[in-house]
Design an enzyme around this catalytic site. Structure first.
Site, PDB file in Angstrom:
ATOM      1  NE  ARG A 121      -7.769  -6.690 -29.470  1.00  0.00           N
ATOM      2  CZ  ARG A 121      -8.554  -7.595 -28.914  1.00  0.00           C
ATOM      3  NH1 ARG A 121      -9.847  -7.638 -29.222  1.00  0.00           N
ATOM      4  NH2 ARG A 121      -8.067  -8.471 -28.050  1.00  0.00           N
TER       5      ARG A 121
ATOM      6  CE1 TYR B  68      13.299  -6.174 -17.690  1.00  0.00           C
ATOM      7  CE2 TYR B  68      13.018  -3.849 -18.188  1.00  0.00           C
ATOM      8  CZ  TYR B  68      13.094  -5.157 -18.616  1.00  0.00           C
ATOM      9  OH  TYR B  68      12.976  -5.457 -19.952  1.00  0.00           O
TER      10      TYR B  68
ATOM     11  CG  ASP C 234       2.324  -4.507 -21.599  1.00  0.00           C
ATOM     12  OD1 ASP C 234       3.447  -4.111 -21.200  1.00  0.00           O
ATOM     13  OD2 ASP C 234       2.154  -5.038 -22.722  1.00  0.00           O
TER      14      ASP C 234
END
Length: 254
Positions: free
Chosen positions: A12, A96, A105
């Site tokens: 979505r 990371y 996100d």
């Protein structure tokens, strides 16, 4: 100076319009649209909105979907600013191995969680859980450094994998039970416990690493389903990604 925040996930597009691009801004309108119906936005949900001065978003659905969103934004002749994961932003350091490869996100949600944490009191370690098509569980230390995180299938993917790989498991969705006594409940409870166990393990890892019990935030479209079944205390925050986008915009403009 209105601000439109966009969260384009795997299933979505969620949007929220605020009265300013800053932390604490007033929410004017919000909504969601399945990706297959993005083309309805400009003539539907967005048709009567005031023209936003700023548009910022994160997208994990790929370039084709991003282009479709940008076409809808031509309604206002405004160019969106898409967040890209970086080595550091808004007080969060990205640990990371390749910072740009971290899902945006996840990055934005961590920034929102860190801002929320600091607004509630002194710094503490933090676990951020997003429950959607996939589930991510992130660990942030006291100084705001993202130490690392895990990704596992969401509940729907787990069930579809079992149904496709195991004969006779095409059964209705069941309930979460401590001791399931039918196949529907066994499947639903198994997926729920798998996610809850992954979160508990990350909480334990982070507490051992930092020497302090972490705060745990949960967000995502299916977060409300998971929260009651957690074995560790969690705070359910539906707006965590939007909070992160507001924090990023606030810092960039400030």
């Amino acid at each position: 100076m209105t601000f439109l925040a966009l969260d384009v996930g795997n299933t979505r597009l969620k949007w929220a319009l605020y009265d300013a691009p800053r932390v604490g801004a007033r929410l004017l309108a919000h909504g969601a649209q399945f990706l297959e119906h993005i083309e309805k936005l400009s003539e539907g949900d967005w048709a009567d909105l005031p023209t936003p001065s700023w548009v910022m978003g994160c997208v994990v659905a790929g370039d084709a979907v991003k282009r479709r969103v940008e076409e809808q934004l031509e309604l206002w002749d405004v160019v969106p600013r898409w967040v890209v994961s970086s080595s550091e932003e808004a007080g969060v350091v990205n640990g990371y191995d390749h910072p740009a490869r971290l899902g945006t996100d996840r990055w934005v949600a961590m920034i929102g969680a860190r801002q929320r944490l600091l607004s509630q009191g002194p710094p503490k370690p933090c676990v951020v859980v997003m429950v959607g098509t996939a589930v991510t569980v992130e660990a942030i230390d006291v100084e705001g450094r993202f130490l690392g995180g895990i990704i596992l299938p969401g509940h729907g993917i787990m069930l579809r994998a079992l149904e496709s790989g195991t004969a006779g498991l095409h059964v209705p969705t069941g309930e979460v039970r401590d001791f399931p006594t039918n196949t529907s409940d066994a499947l639903t409870s198994g997926g729920t416990f798998a996610i809850a166990g992954a979160v508990q393990r990350m909480v334990e890892n982070l507490q051992k690493h930092c020497g302090d019990a972490p705060v745990c935030y949960m967000t995502g479209g299916a977060g409300w389903k998971m929260a009651p079944s957690m074995s560790t205390p969690v705070e359910l925050v539906e707006s965590l990604i939007f909070d992160g986008l507001l924090e990023i915009a606030d810092k960039r403009l400030g």
